[in-house]
Scaffold this active site. Structure first.
Site, mmCIF file in Angstrom:
data_model
loop_
_atom_site.group_PDB
_atom_site.id
_atom_site.type_symbol
_atom_site.label_atom_id
_atom_site.label_comp_id
_atom_site.label_asym_id
_atom_site.label_seq_id
_atom_site.Cartn_x
_atom_site.Cartn_y
_atom_site.Cartn_z
ATOM 1 N N LYS A 1 0.853 -1.211 0.000
ATOM 2 C CA LYS A 1 0.000 0.000 0.000
ATOM 3 C C LYS A 1 0.876 1.243 0.000
ATOM 4 O O LYS A 1 2.053 1.194 0.389
ATOM 5 C CB LYS A 1 -0.916 0.033 1.224
ATOM 6 C CG LYS A 1 -0.232 -0.028 2.604
ATOM 7 C CD LYS A 1 0.199 1.280 3.203
ATOM 8 C CE LYS A 1 0.756 1.137 4.612
ATOM 9 N NZ LYS A 1 1.585 2.262 5.060
ATOM 10 N N GLY B 1 4.075 -4.256 3.864
ATOM 11 C CA GLY B 1 4.252 -5.659 3.461
ATOM 12 C C GLY B 1 3.879 -6.647 4.560
ATOM 13 O O GLY B 1 3.110 -7.584 4.324
ATOM 14 N N ASP C 1 -2.224 -1.436 10.702
ATOM 15 C CA ASP C 1 -2.387 -1.387 9.243
ATOM 16 C C ASP C 1 -2.953 -2.684 8.669
ATOM 17 O O ASP C 1 -3.039 -2.820 7.455
ATOM 18 C CB ASP C 1 -1.033 -1.105 8.574
ATOM 19 C CG ASP C 1 -0.661 0.362 8.640
ATOM 20 O OD1 ASP C 1 -1.518 1.188 8.989
ATOM 21 O OD2 ASP C 1 0.506 0.678 8.338
HETATM 22 O O1 C5P Z 1 0.180 -1.165 15.265
HETATM 23 P P1 C5P Z 1 1.618 -1.245 14.842
HETATM 24 O O2 C5P Z 1 2.315 -2.441 15.420
HETATM 25 O O3 C5P Z 1 1.817 -1.094 13.377
HETATM 26 O O4 C5P Z 1 2.297 0.026 15.487
HETATM 27 C C1 C5P Z 1 3.713 0.160 15.610
HETATM 28 C C2 C5P Z 1 4.016 1.377 16.483
HETATM 29 O O5 C5P Z 1 3.661 2.571 15.756
HETATM 30 C C3 C5P Z 1 3.224 1.449 17.769
HETATM 31 O O6 C5P Z 1 3.898 0.811 18.803
HETATM 32 C C4 C5P Z 1 3.130 2.949 18.006
HETATM 33 O O7 C5P Z 1 4.317 3.430 18.579
HETATM 34 C C5 C5P Z 1 3.053 3.527 16.603
HETATM 35 N N1 C5P Z 1 1.671 3.785 16.134
HETATM 36 C C6 C5P Z 1 0.931 4.827 16.680
HETATM 37 N N2 C5P Z 1 -0.325 5.089 16.220
HETATM 38 C C7 C5P Z 1 -0.862 4.347 15.217
HETATM 39 C C8 C5P Z 1 -0.116 3.297 14.636
HETATM 40 C C9 C5P Z 1 1.144 3.035 15.117
HETATM 41 O O8 C5P Z 1 1.411 5.521 17.586
HETATM 42 N N3 C5P Z 1 -2.095 4.628 14.778
#
Ligand code: C5P
Length: 290
Positions: free
Chosen positions: A15, A106, A141
């Site tokens: 994406k 990915g 995501d």
């Molecule tokens: O959800 P994911 O594992 O992709 O998120 C990785 C990191 O990115 C989280 O630990 C957080 O620090 C940050 N994040 C965030 N707000 C989001 C998505 C991700 O703060 N909406």
């Protein structure tokens, strides 16, 4: 004669975030977003096969991709078992084409594809809404890849709305060998705390008929933060602007950059020029419209 174990296989697309607005910080440390996201025709391939025992195993054709429970596809399989009480094992095979850690989603896409395929293989029968809830537990995501190909994602990523009119454009991708750690980029956004005015989503969509016009409307609130975390990315975007006279945008928390074009030829010319001037790897992709 024994039956051949069925293997289910599907594309797992990357994406790009065409826009990404950070609307606030949540008490749990995550951030509230509004992001216009499109899948692109750069895909990994995911296959799932019934396991010989109750283990979840994973192999991948690319080096440096973890095969343990830190891999989002394995986490997705475990989350599906936890949500449904399924006890079966599975083998997940990943054929990787999407660069890791680039903001191209990915790993999240692989997790979403794994969920869909295992829901079929294990006959766990979760509805799309229930599958989307499991996806949100695996990563912010992941749910968007159960929808699409073009969506507006809100909240932490768990609220996904499909676009009524698809954007049929091409993109030149710049894939520098740089890595922006997502938590570090969000932490930098917290420190910078800038809230520049941004065009409304409806205005962005109204400009989507022309790549040049749309590029002027696109933004990514994480871009300044990512460039602060990785100064070489700031140097690269400046260099590209100097030699081409054109801006590029960051996808997600980086480090991949893109520029949109009306046709493949124009995208290819830009990619060739940038590749020659910067020695950065480039690619040309179509935005997915179905
Ligand atoms: O959800 P994911 O594992 O992709 O998120 C990785 C990191 O990115 C989280 O630990 C957080 O620090 C940050 N994040 C965030 N707000 C989001 C998505 C991700 O703060 N909406």
């Amino acid at each position: 004669m024994t039956d051949q174990a069925p293997t289910l296989t599907a594309d797992s697309p990357a994406k790009i975030n065409l826009t990404l607005r950070v609307t606030g910080r949540r008490p749990d440390g995550f951030h509230e977003l509004e992001s216009l996201v499109t899948q692109i025709n750069l895909c990994d391939i995911v296959s799932v096969t019934p396991g010989a025992d109750d283990r979840i195993t994973l192999t991948c054709d690319a080096p440096g991709i973890p095969s343990d429970a830190t891999n989002l596809a394995v986490r997705a399989a475990e989350a599906l078992r936890a949500a449904t009480g399924a006890r079966a094992g599975a083998h997940i095979a990943l054929r990787k084409r999407i660069p890791a850690g680039a903001g191209l989603g990915g790993g999240s896409s692989n997790a979403a594809t794994t969920l869909r395929l295992l829901n079929e293989l294990w006959k766990t029968g979760l509805s799309p809404a229930a599958l989307s809830e499991v996806a949100a537990q695996v990563g912010s995501d992941v749910p968007l890849f159960l929808h699409g190909p073009q969506v507006v994602m809100r909240g932490r990523g768990e609220r996904v709305e499909e676009l009524a009119h698809h954007i049929a454009l091409w993109a030149a991708l710049l894939l520098p060998e740089l890595h922006c750690a997502t938590p570090a980029v969000y932490a930098a956004w917290d420190r910078l705390a800038t809230h520049p005015p941004r065009p409304a989503l409806a205005d962005v969509l109204a400009g989507a008929g022309s790549a040049a016009r749309l590029m002027d409307l696109l933004f990514n609130d994480l871009e300044e933060a990512a460039l602060a975390v990785e100064p070489k990315l700031a140097d690269l975007t400046r260099h590209v602007q100097d030699v081409t006279g054109s801006t590029v945008r960051l996808t997600g928390s980086g480090a991949a950059l893109f520029r949109l074009f009306d046709d493949a030829q124009a995208a290819a010319r830009f990619a060739l020029r940038v590749g020659m001037e910067t020695a950065v790897r480039t690619d040309i992709v179509a935005l997915r419209t179905r």
